[in-house]
Design a protein around this motif. Structure first.
Motif, PDB file in Angstrom:
ATOM      1  N   ALA A 178      41.585  54.179  42.261  1.00 12.77           N
ATOM      2  CA  ALA A 178      41.133  53.133  41.345  1.00 12.77           C
ATOM      3  C   ALA A 178      39.692  53.340  40.909  1.00 12.77           C
ATOM      4  CB  ALA A 178      41.267  51.768  42.007  1.00 12.77           C
ATOM      5  N   GLU A 188      41.803  46.085  35.358  1.00  8.07           N
ATOM      6  CA  GLU A 188      43.089  46.758  35.509  1.00  8.07           C
ATOM      7  C   GLU A 188      43.418  47.059  36.967  1.00  8.07           C
ATOM      8  OE1 GLU A 188      44.853  51.171  34.370  1.00  8.07           O
ATOM      9  OE2 GLU A 188      43.348  50.249  33.058  1.00  8.07           O
ATOM     10  N   ARG A 189      42.380  47.457  37.747  1.00  7.38           N
ATOM     11  CA  ARG A 189      42.630  47.876  39.132  1.00  7.38           C
ATOM     12  C   ARG A 189      41.701  47.213  40.139  1.00  7.38           C
ATOM     13  NH1 ARG A 189      41.845  54.136  37.716  1.00  7.38           N
ATOM     14  NH2 ARG A 189      39.982  53.152  36.842  1.00  7.38           N
ATOM     15  N   ASP A 205      43.123  45.714  43.479  1.00  9.76           N
ATOM     16  CA  ASP A 205      44.127  46.521  44.166  1.00  9.76           C
ATOM     17  C   ASP A 205      43.926  46.412  45.678  1.00  9.76           C
ATOM     18  OD1 ASP A 205      45.871  48.359  45.167  1.00  9.76           O
ATOM     19  OD2 ASP A 205      45.102  50.073  44.025  1.00  9.76           O
TER      20      ASP A 205
END
Length: 383
Positions: free
Chosen positions: A251, A262-263, A266
């Protein structure tokens, strides 16, 4: 810019804004931002160019208090998080736009050894020292020593950090120069000299929301590119472990543009769990260089506002605003929450004084410390 393509309201607003811009060259305006409890006045200097870019720097922390720039349709907005009043900088410090040092980022255990001597600095981030301690450069009144306008405009501020301030050895004289050009480049240059060996790592800690500091989407939709093949993983207290880890397949790979959000959450990546998002140092180079090199790009797709960041430093701390906790209201009277801004901090690597493999943080008498960073501003419109 063709006014026929704008609404009447937009056109009127754009013409009003343009009327207040200098016809040519960068103008410099000085004022007083506020008064400290001890009666000292905090200066404010605004640099404005003819494209509608205006940066305001205040003497408290040698900080960027605002950066106004147009979007692709000519709408101007302040893209730097910060406060409208001095009392909020004093009462709710958040490093907004500030110059941080004497040693930016973290020192493990708030201690280091230099030339065989052990030094203790303030603990203010778990077991560690962060951004110079409890009263670092961000909490000092800097003096304006020079301003000038013309093809480019600048303001230089100075702080003399006396021997023993926050536990650091040596009297360090630091100059911070902010320069705005007609080419829409905003350059921040830090220079420092000392009267005895010390450690130095000074950088700028501006929080950016390119949609506007009060805009509700925040910065998680910003597309970010970082020119680095590796980064420094940390332990649970944000101190680098010493490992150099490739970004490929993680990431942390921003070699091509990715939205920050977006990440960032995570949970399968322990590093993102440790930092509650991104709060890590990317390895752009191995040493400080004479010239600047590309560090990162950021673009807000909605407004078209963006920048390239260039610097002479080897490391880039990228922070995704994880610890903005809803306790501060900014200039637009909107509460700042996690993810509302991103931060890029060109610097040497965190905890360098305790990790010889990272290089040197030492500055000796007769030497000049220099960190220069340039934001090449853009807004997706032909000019």
């Amino acid at each position: 810019m063709k006014l026929g393509k704008l609404t009447k309201l937009t056109a009127a607003a754009t013409l009003t804004a343009m009327a207040s811009m200098p016809a040519a060259g960068v103008e410099v305006a000085r004022s007083v931002f506020g008064t400290l409890p001890d009666g000292r006045a905090v200066p404010s200097v605004t640099l404005t160019n003819r494209h509608g870019v205006a940066v305001t720097v205040i003497g408290w922390g040698a900080a960027i208090q605002s950066l106004v720039m147009p979007d692709r349709n000519g709408h101007r907005a302040d893209v730097a998080l910060g406060y409208a009043a001095l009392k909020d900088y004093l009462g709710h410090p958040q490093y907004f736009g500030a110059t941080v040092g004497r040693f930016a980022n973290r020192i493990a255990g708030a201690r280091f050894t230099l030339d065989g001597n052990a030094y203790q600095v303030p603990v203010n981030d778990g077991p560690n020292s962060l951004h110079g301690g409890t009263a670092g450069f961000d909490k000092q009144l800097w003096t304006v020593v020079d301003t000038a306008g013309g093809a480019s405009g600048h303001v230089t501020l100075r702080h003399v950090s006396v021997d023993g301030e926050q536990g650091y050895p040596g009297t360090l004289t630091v100059d911070a120069t902010y320069t705005l050009g007609e080419d829409d480049r905003l350059t921040i240059e830090y220079r420092a000299t000392t009267d005895r060996p010390t450690i130095v790592n000074v950088t700028n800690h501006s929080y950016w929301n390119l949609g506007g500091e009060g805009s509700t989407p925040g910065a998680m939709g910003h597309l970010v590119t970082i020119a680095a093949d590796s980064y420094l993983p940390t332990n649970a207290t944000a101190i680098p472990t010493g490992e150099v880890r490739p970004v490929a397949g993680t990431a942390f790979d921003f070699r091509t543009p990715h939205a920050v959000g977006e990440r960032v959450r995570d949970a399968t990546d322990q590093q993102l769990v440790f930092g509650r998002g991104y709060d890590h140092n990317w390895i752009v180079g191995r040493t400080v260089t004479a010239d600047e090199h590309l560090m990162a790009r950021a673009v807000d797709p909605a407004s078209g506002r963006g920048f390239e960041l260039w610097s002479n430093q080897p490391g880039l701390q990228f922070y995704s605003g994880n610890f903005l906790d809803g306790t501060s209201a900014g200039k637009a009277k909107r509460i700042y929450r996690g993810g509302d801004a991103i931060v890029f901090e060109p610097q040497i690597f965190p905890d360098t004084p305790n990790q010889p493999a990272f290089g040197l943080a030492r500055l000796a008498p007769g030497e000049v410390y220099r960190n220069v960073m340039t934001y090449r501003l853009s807004w997706g419109a032909a000019r």
